[in-house]
Design an enzyme around this catalytic site. Structure first.
Site, PDB file in Angstrom:
ATOM      1  N   GLY A 130       0.774  -1.435   0.144  1.00  8.63           N
ATOM      2  CA  GLY A 130       0.022   0.048  -0.467  1.00  8.63           C
ATOM      3  C   GLY A 130       0.649   1.419  -0.429  1.00  8.63           C
ATOM      4  O   GLY A 130       1.916   1.171  -0.028  1.00  8.63           O
ATOM      5  N   LYS A 131       0.359   2.449  -0.439  1.00 12.20           N
ATOM      6  CA  LYS A 131       0.723   3.923  -0.832  1.00 12.20           C
ATOM      7  C   LYS A 131       0.200   4.976  -0.173  1.00 12.20           C
ATOM      8  O   LYS A 131      -0.884   5.059  -0.849  1.00 12.20           O
ATOM      9  CB  LYS A 131       2.039   3.748  -1.496  1.00 12.20           C
ATOM     10  N   GLY A 132       0.402   5.663   0.691  1.00 14.25           N
ATOM     11  CA  GLY A 132      -0.374   6.601   0.774  1.00 14.25           C
ATOM     12  C   GLY A 132       0.681   8.262   0.843  1.00 14.25           C
ATOM     13  O   GLY A 132       1.249   8.166   0.640  1.00 14.25           O
ATOM     14  N   ASN A 133       0.154   8.480   1.001  1.00 13.12           N
ATOM     15  CA  ASN A 133       0.778  10.512   0.791  1.00 13.12           C
ATOM     16  C   ASN A 133       1.692  10.465   1.670  1.00 13.12           C
ATOM     17  O   ASN A 133       2.724  11.118   1.120  1.00 13.12           O
ATOM     18  CB  ASN A 133      -0.165  11.482   0.898  1.00 13.12           C
ATOM     19  N   PHE A 134       1.614  10.187   2.933  1.00  8.31           N
ATOM     20  CA  PHE A 134       3.087   9.864   3.681  1.00  8.31           C
ATOM     21  C   PHE A 134       3.703   8.920   4.064  1.00  8.31           C
ATOM     22  O   PHE A 134       4.434   9.006   4.812  1.00  8.31           O
ATOM     23  CB  PHE A 134       2.434  10.837   5.150  1.00  8.31           C
ATOM     24  N   ALA A 135       3.067   8.007   4.021  1.00  6.22           N
ATOM     25  CA  ALA A 135       3.779   6.261   4.276  1.00  6.22           C
ATOM     26  C   ALA A 135       3.627   5.683   3.510  1.00  6.22           C
ATOM     27  O   ALA A 135       2.957   5.572   2.175  1.00  6.22           O
ATOM     28  CB  ALA A 135       3.325   6.115   5.368  1.00  6.22           C
ATOM     29  N   VAL A 154       3.217   0.561   2.973  1.00  2.29           N
ATOM     30  CA  VAL A 154       2.934  -0.590   3.440  1.00  2.29           C
ATOM     31  C   VAL A 154       3.850  -1.265   2.664  1.00  2.29           C
ATOM     32  O   VAL A 154       3.530  -1.446   1.636  1.00  2.29           O
ATOM     33  CB  VAL A 154       1.470  -0.351   4.312  1.00  2.29           C
ATOM     34  N   LYS A 200       4.268   0.131   8.016  1.00  3.42           N
ATOM     35  CA  LYS A 200       3.681   0.947   7.830  1.00  3.42           C
ATOM     36  C   LYS A 200       5.159   1.744   7.575  1.00  3.42           C
ATOM     37  O   LYS A 200       5.684   1.909   9.324  1.00  3.42           O
ATOM     38  CB  LYS A 200       2.423   1.811   8.523  1.00  3.42           C
ATOM     39  N   ASP A 247     -13.258   6.425  11.040  1.00  3.58           N
ATOM     40  CA  ASP A 247     -12.793   6.914   9.348  1.00  3.58           C
ATOM     41  C   ASP A 247     -12.719   4.828   8.976  1.00  3.58           C
ATOM     42  O   ASP A 247     -13.025   4.534   8.151  1.00  3.58           O
ATOM     43  CB  ASP A 247     -11.457   6.892   9.128  1.00  3.58           C
TER      44      ASP A 247
HETATM   45  C1  6Z5 Z   1      -0.367  -2.200   8.416  1.00  2.00           C
HETATM   46  C2  6Z5 Z   1      -2.092  -2.340   8.075  1.00  2.00           C
HETATM   47  C3  6Z5 Z   1      -2.710  -1.701   8.458  1.00  2.00           C
HETATM   48  C4  6Z5 Z   1      -2.163  -1.806   6.882  1.00  2.00           C
HETATM   49  O1  6Z5 Z   1      -2.224  -0.024   7.422  1.00  2.00           O
HETATM   50  N1  6Z5 Z   1      -2.384  -1.810   5.997  1.00  2.00           N
HETATM   51  C5  6Z5 Z   1      -2.773  -1.008   4.278  1.00  2.00           C
HETATM   52  C6  6Z5 Z   1      -1.706  -1.180   3.416  1.00  2.00           C
HETATM   53  C7  6Z5 Z   1      -3.278  -1.547   1.896  1.00  2.00           C
HETATM   54  C8  6Z5 Z   1      -3.774  -0.830   2.923  1.00  2.00           C
HETATM   55  C9  6Z5 Z   1      -4.965  -0.770   2.386  1.00  2.00           C
HETATM   56  O2  6Z5 Z   1      -5.773  -1.484   0.755  1.00  2.00           O
HETATM   57  C10 6Z5 Z   1      -6.411  -0.669   3.638  1.00  2.00           C
HETATM   58  C11 6Z5 Z   1      -6.338  -0.077   4.382  1.00  2.00           C
HETATM   59  C12 6Z5 Z   1      -4.952   0.191   5.393  1.00  2.00           C
HETATM   60  C13 6Z5 Z   1      -3.850  -0.661   4.011  1.00  2.00           C
HETATM   61  C14 6Z5 Z   1      -2.817  -2.848   6.029  1.00  2.00           C
HETATM   62  N2  6Z5 Z   1      -2.553  -3.919   4.872  1.00  2.00           N
HETATM   63  C15 6Z5 Z   1      -2.958  -5.490   5.135  1.00  2.00           C
HETATM   64  N3  6Z5 Z   1      -2.829  -6.071   4.205  1.00  2.00           N
HETATM   65  C16 6Z5 Z   1      -3.579  -5.764   3.103  1.00  2.00           C
HETATM   66  C17 6Z5 Z   1      -3.492  -6.937   2.108  1.00  2.00           C
HETATM   67  C18 6Z5 Z   1      -3.325  -6.494   0.675  1.00  2.00           C
HETATM   68  C19 6Z5 Z   1      -3.816  -5.979   0.659  1.00  2.00           C
HETATM   69  C20 6Z5 Z   1      -4.551  -4.278   1.108  1.00  2.00           C
HETATM   70  C21 6Z5 Z   1      -4.116  -4.399   3.042  1.00  2.00           C
HETATM   71  N4  6Z5 Z   1      -2.948  -5.271   6.253  1.00  2.00           N
HETATM   72  C22 6Z5 Z   1      -2.023  -4.862   7.346  1.00  2.00           C
HETATM   73  C23 6Z5 Z   1      -1.777  -2.889   7.190  1.00  2.00           C
END
Ligand code: 6Z5
Length: 324
Positions: free
Chosen positions: A20-25, A27, A42, A135
């Protein structure tokens, strides 16, 4: 993001890929070298954060340190250097329930009920600790390998006091309560309840109850309090959703009322056992302590790390074995 550094290893973790990708972080999926378990890390570059967002990150971490519930993403470890913060937590391997519904379509009411019981139990746990999520949305409801709910992203969460008001505009517009659109003050739990109503509608219908091409159009739809009930929705489910999507926050259902509603009572909750790792009195699980000792990890620092919530390497190894 990501141009500033290239990481293979962080602490005892091998980085595997980006999830995953946010604007500040960013994952990343990673694996603990000792326990071999998957975690999500993260990664935050501090220089990209202004003071407000840095404060938000620290509040998110502080709140996650208070939470230990089977349907909330577990925090394992926090590593902070001069310019980076690494937040190591539980990895939900099947991603967003949003994507699951986009792929498989709406859920049966029986499946939706099971997921909603898990979500409700997690939010009740937060509210009992005077924490509001603010949220809640399908994108933040993750699924583990067994399709259990894992609530993520406490970036907008905050502590609340029943006798005081909050006013920050939070969350995603299609899930935001009318009083938030109107810029009114709110106590806290009642705006999570509204979002839960929208979440339940999304699980059962596979679409949003309120939508619009512009924020203004969406706002008007929400403030009208009117939404379509599709032909396939049962009267029980409709009745419950109508009691959560109530414009007046004082008349909106509480979690207690939701739990007693006939649609919820049609099937008892099937929640994961709380992994507090002990009898809930926050005593560490002695088997895990013993297992770590056999690996040459002294129990003293582990006990201290758990007691004072250091969230260091000792906590991480303990929690990773616990969730194993
Ligand atoms: C650390 C933490 C809690 C987090 O920050 N993310 C991010 C990253 C992607 C994403 C999102 O797509 C939606 C919400 C949170 C997130 C996480 N994503 C996952 N699994 C995942 C697995 C496949 C696709 C998306 C999420 N497990 C834990 C987390």
């Amino acid at each position: 993001m990501g141009d500033g550094y290239c990481l293979e290893k962080v602490g005892f973790y091998n980085i595997e890929r980006r999830i995953g990708k946010g604007n500040f972080a960013e994952v990343k999926l990673a694996r603990h070298r000792l326990t071999r378990t998957e975690v999500a890390i993260k990664i935050i570059e501090k220089r990209r954060l202004d003071s407000m967002n840095l404060k938000k990150v620290h509040r998110e971490v502080d709140i996650m340190k208070q939470l230990d519930h089977p349907h909330i993403i577990k925090l394992y470890q926090v590593m902070e250097s001069n310019d980076m913060i690494f937040i190591v937590s539980e990895y939900a391997s099947r991603g967003e329930i949003f994507d699951y519904i986009a792929k498989h379509g709406r859920m049966s009411e029986s499946t939706a009920r099971r997921k909603f019981w898990q979500i409700l139990s997690a939010i009740e746990y937060c509210h009992n600790r005077r924490i509001v999520h603010r949220d809640l949305k399908a994108e933040n409801l993750l699924l583990d390998s067994n399709m259990n709910i894992k609530i993520a992203d406490f970036g907008f969460s905050n502590y609340y006091n029943p006798n005081e008001f909050l006013s920050t505009w939070c969350g995603s517009p299609p899930y935001a309560a009318p009083e938030v659109f109107e810029g009114k003050k709110y106590v806290g739990p009642e705006i999570d309840i509204w979002s839960l109503g929208v979440v339940l509608y999304v699980l059962v219908c596979g679409s949003l109850p309120f939508d619009g091409n512009t924020l203004h159009a969406l706002r008007d739809r929400v403030l009208s309090g009117r939404f379509r009930i599709p032909y396939f929705m049962s009267t029980g489910c409709e009745s419950l959703i109508r009691k959560m999507l109530v414009l007046d926050p004082h008349k909106r259902y509480t979690i207690e009322q939701i739990k007693r509603h006939s649609w919820m009572m049609q099937e008892a909750p099937r929640l994961l056992p709380s992994t507090g790792g002990s009898d809930g009195k926050n005593e560490p699980n002695e088997q895990i302590i013993h297992l770590m000792q056999n690996m040459g990890i002294d129990s003293g620092p582990v006990r201290e790390s758990l007691r004072y919530k250091y969230y260091d390497h000792y906590s991480a190894i303990y929690y990773l074995f616990l969730d194993y």
